[in-house]
Write a protein that holds these residues in place. Sequence first.
Motif, PDB file in Angstrom:
ATOM      1  N   GLY A  41       0.803  -1.229   0.000  1.00  0.00           N
ATOM      2  CA  GLY A  41       0.000   0.000   0.000  1.00  0.00           C
ATOM      3  C   GLY A  41       0.829   1.269   0.000  1.00  0.00           C
ATOM      4  O   GLY A  41       0.305   2.350  -0.251  1.00  0.00           O
ATOM      5  N   ASP A  42       2.127   1.133   0.241  1.00  0.00           N
ATOM      6  CA  ASP A  42       2.986   2.325   0.316  1.00  0.00           C
ATOM      7  C   ASP A  42       3.085   3.074  -1.010  1.00  0.00           C
ATOM      8  O   ASP A  42       3.381   4.266  -1.022  1.00  0.00           O
ATOM      9  N   CYS A  43       2.871   2.389  -2.137  1.00  0.00           N
ATOM     10  CA  CYS A  43       3.062   3.019  -3.452  1.00  0.00           C
ATOM     11  C   CYS A  43       1.758   3.401  -4.144  1.00  0.00           C
ATOM     12  O   CYS A  43       1.794   3.895  -5.278  1.00  0.00           O
ATOM     13  N   ILE A  44       0.631   3.210  -3.504  1.00  0.00           N
ATOM     14  CA  ILE A  44      -0.645   3.481  -4.168  1.00  0.00           C
ATOM     15  C   ILE A  44      -0.749   4.942  -4.606  1.00  0.00           C
ATOM     16  O   ILE A  44      -1.060   5.235  -5.761  1.00  0.00           O
ATOM     17  N   GLU A  45      -0.487   5.878  -3.715  1.00  0.00           N
ATOM     18  CA  GLU A  45      -0.578   7.307  -4.069  1.00  0.00           C
ATOM     19  C   GLU A  45       0.480   7.681  -5.112  1.00  0.00           C
ATOM     20  O   GLU A  45       0.203   8.435  -6.044  1.00  0.00           O
ATOM     21  N   PHE A  46       1.695   7.169  -4.923  1.00  0.00           N
ATOM     22  CA  PHE A  46       2.758   7.439  -5.885  1.00  0.00           C
ATOM     23  C   PHE A  46       2.346   6.961  -7.277  1.00  0.00           C
ATOM     24  O   PHE A  46       2.511   7.676  -8.263  1.00  0.00           O
ATOM     25  N   ASN A  47       1.810   5.753  -7.378  1.00  0.00           N
ATOM     26  CA  ASN A  47       1.426   5.197  -8.679  1.00  0.00           C
ATOM     27  C   ASN A  47       0.289   5.973  -9.318  1.00  0.00           C
ATOM     28  O   ASN A  47       0.238   6.091 -10.539  1.00  0.00           O
ATOM     29  N   LYS A  48      -0.607   6.525  -8.496  1.00  0.00           N
ATOM     30  CA  LYS A  48      -1.682   7.365  -9.037  1.00  0.00           C
ATOM     31  C   LYS A  48      -1.104   8.658  -9.612  1.00  0.00           C
ATOM     32  O   LYS A  48      -1.509   9.111 -10.676  1.00  0.00           O
ATOM     33  N   LYS A  49      -0.177   9.251  -8.883  1.00  0.00           N
ATOM     34  CA  LYS A  49       0.394  10.539  -9.286  1.00  0.00           C
ATOM     35  C   LYS A  49       1.381  10.402 -10.452  1.00  0.00           C
ATOM     36  O   LYS A  49       1.435  11.262 -11.327  1.00  0.00           O
ATOM     37  N   TYR A  50       2.179   9.317 -10.447  1.00  0.00           N
ATOM     38  CA  TYR A  50       3.217   9.114 -11.459  1.00  0.00           C
ATOM     39  C   TYR A  50       3.111   7.699 -12.031  1.00  0.00           C
ATOM     40  O   TYR A  50       3.978   6.844 -11.779  1.00  0.00           O
ATOM     41  N   PRO A  51       2.064   7.405 -12.805  1.00  0.00           N
ATOM     42  CA  PRO A  51       1.836   6.026 -13.259  1.00  0.00           C
ATOM     43  C   PRO A  51       2.927   5.448 -14.159  1.00  0.00           C
ATOM     44  O   PRO A  51       3.058   4.231 -14.250  1.00  0.00           O
ATOM     45  N   HIS A  52       3.716   6.285 -14.799  1.00  0.00           N
ATOM     46  CA  HIS A  52       4.752   5.789 -15.707  1.00  0.00           C
ATOM     47  C   HIS A  52       6.164   5.989 -15.168  1.00  0.00           C
ATOM     48  O   HIS A  52       7.144   5.782 -15.877  1.00  0.00           O
ATOM     49  N   CYS A  53       6.283   6.398 -13.927  1.00  0.00           N
ATOM     50  CA  CYS A  53       7.584   6.643 -13.303  1.00  0.00           C
ATOM     51  C   CYS A  53       8.102   5.342 -12.706  1.00  0.00           C
ATOM     52  O   CYS A  53       7.515   4.799 -11.768  1.00  0.00           O
ATOM     53  N   LYS A  54       9.201   4.852 -13.240  1.00  0.00           N
ATOM     54  CA  LYS A  54       9.809   3.606 -12.766  1.00  0.00           C
ATOM     55  C   LYS A  54      11.222   3.907 -12.277  1.00  0.00           C
ATOM     56  O   LYS A  54      12.146   4.054 -13.065  1.00  0.00           O
ATOM     57  N   VAL A  55      11.367   4.044 -10.974  1.00  0.00           N
ATOM     58  CA  VAL A  55      12.669   4.349 -10.375  1.00  0.00           C
ATOM     59  C   VAL A  55      12.907   3.425  -9.184  1.00  0.00           C
ATOM     60  O   VAL A  55      11.966   2.867  -8.606  1.00  0.00           O
ATOM     61  N   ASP A  56      14.160   3.286  -8.813  1.00  0.00           N
ATOM     62  CA  ASP A  56      14.521   2.426  -7.686  1.00  0.00           C
ATOM     63  C   ASP A  56      14.040   2.984  -6.353  1.00  0.00           C
ATOM     64  O   ASP A  56      13.719   2.228  -5.444  1.00  0.00           O
ATOM     65  N   TYR A  57      14.035   4.307  -6.228  1.00  0.00           N
ATOM     66  CA  TYR A  57      13.697   4.934  -4.950  1.00  0.00           C
ATOM     67  C   TYR A  57      12.558   5.942  -5.127  1.00  0.00           C
ATOM     68  O   TYR A  57      12.774   7.151  -5.045  1.00  0.00           O
ATOM     69  N   PRO A  58      11.343   5.473  -5.347  1.00  0.00           N
ATOM     70  CA  PRO A  58      10.231   6.411  -5.554  1.00  0.00           C
ATOM     71  C   PRO A  58       9.985   7.336  -4.383  1.00  0.00           C
ATOM     72  O   PRO A  58       9.497   8.450  -4.555  1.00  0.00           O
ATOM     73  N   TYR A  59      10.347   6.898  -3.172  1.00  0.00           N
ATOM     74  CA  TYR A  59      10.098   7.735  -1.994  1.00  0.00           C
ATOM     75  C   TYR A  59      10.922   9.014  -2.004  1.00  0.00           C
ATOM     76  O   TYR A  59      10.660   9.917  -1.210  1.00  0.00           O
ATOM     77  N   LEU A  60      11.893   9.136  -2.912  1.00  0.00           N
ATOM     78  CA  LEU A  60      12.678  10.372  -3.006  1.00  0.00           C
ATOM     79  C   LEU A  60      12.051  11.404  -3.935  1.00  0.00           C
ATOM     80  O   LEU A  60      12.482  12.550  -3.965  1.00  0.00           O
ATOM     81  N   ILE A  61      11.033  11.025  -4.679  1.00  0.00           N
ATOM     82  CA  ILE A  61      10.419  11.933  -5.650  1.00  0.00           C
ATOM     83  C   ILE A  61       9.738  13.083  -4.921  1.00  0.00           C
ATOM     84  O   ILE A  61       8.781  12.891  -4.174  1.00  0.00           O
ATOM     85  N   GLY A  62      10.283  14.265  -5.128  1.00  0.00           N
ATOM     86  CA  GLY A  62       9.650  15.488  -4.639  1.00  0.00           C
ATOM     87  C   GLY A  62       9.602  15.683  -3.144  1.00  0.00           C
ATOM     88  O   GLY A  62       8.811  16.473  -2.664  1.00  0.00           O
ATOM     89  N   VAL A  63      10.444  15.000  -2.398  1.00  0.00           N
ATOM     90  CA  VAL A  63      10.345  15.144  -0.942  1.00  0.00           C
ATOM     91  C   VAL A  63      11.578  15.740  -0.290  1.00  0.00           C
ATOM     92  O   VAL A  63      11.519  16.180   0.852  1.00  0.00           O
ATOM     93  N   ASP A  64      12.688  15.768  -1.015  1.00  0.00           N
ATOM     94  CA  ASP A  64      13.930  16.189  -0.356  1.00  0.00           C
ATOM     95  C   ASP A  64      14.430  17.558  -0.789  1.00  0.00           C
ATOM     96  O   ASP A  64      15.412  18.044  -0.267  1.00  0.00           O
ATOM     97  N   GLY A  65      13.767  18.183  -1.774  1.00  0.00           N
ATOM     98  CA  GLY A  65      14.179  19.506  -2.215  1.00  0.00           C
ATOM     99  C   GLY A  65      15.405  19.510  -3.105  1.00  0.00           C
ATOM    100  O   GLY A  65      15.872  20.564  -3.517  1.00  0.00           O
ATOM    101  N   PHE A  66      15.952  18.335  -3.406  1.00  0.00           N
ATOM    102  CA  PHE A  66      17.114  18.214  -4.278  1.00  0.00           C
ATOM    103  C   PHE A  66      16.694  17.576  -5.583  1.00  0.00           C
ATOM    104  O   PHE A  66      15.903  16.624  -5.601  1.00  0.00           O
TER     105      PHE A  66
END
Length: 103
Positions: A41-66
């Motif tokens: 369930g951790d990736c449900i929101e991520f997959n809705k927002k970025y359905p075609h984004c395939k990365v090793d570390y999705p939890y870094l998308i847009g959260v660290d300011g870098f």
Amino acid sequence: GDCIEFNTKYPDCKVDKPSRIGDGYCNGDEYNTEECGWDGGDCIEFNKKYPHCKVDYPYLIGVDGFCDGGEHNSEACGWDGGDCIEFNTKYPDCKVDYPSWIG
């Protein structure tokens, strides 16, 4: 105990570290699959927002300011969830793995 519950809930989920399933972080690759319940369930929101984004570390998308490079800095991943917009505006033709090292 824990293994029985995991194997009952995700019988076809084959990952090296089952404790990452449902740990509050969207992990990529084999964790973010239907068999693993979209990382428990951790990736449900991520997959809705970025359905075609395939990365090793999705939890870094847009959260660290870098601005993270590679596939993170792609249209499919929302230009790293917006973290790369400024970098891409300043350096439109610069494609590097570590954009935060520039400038």
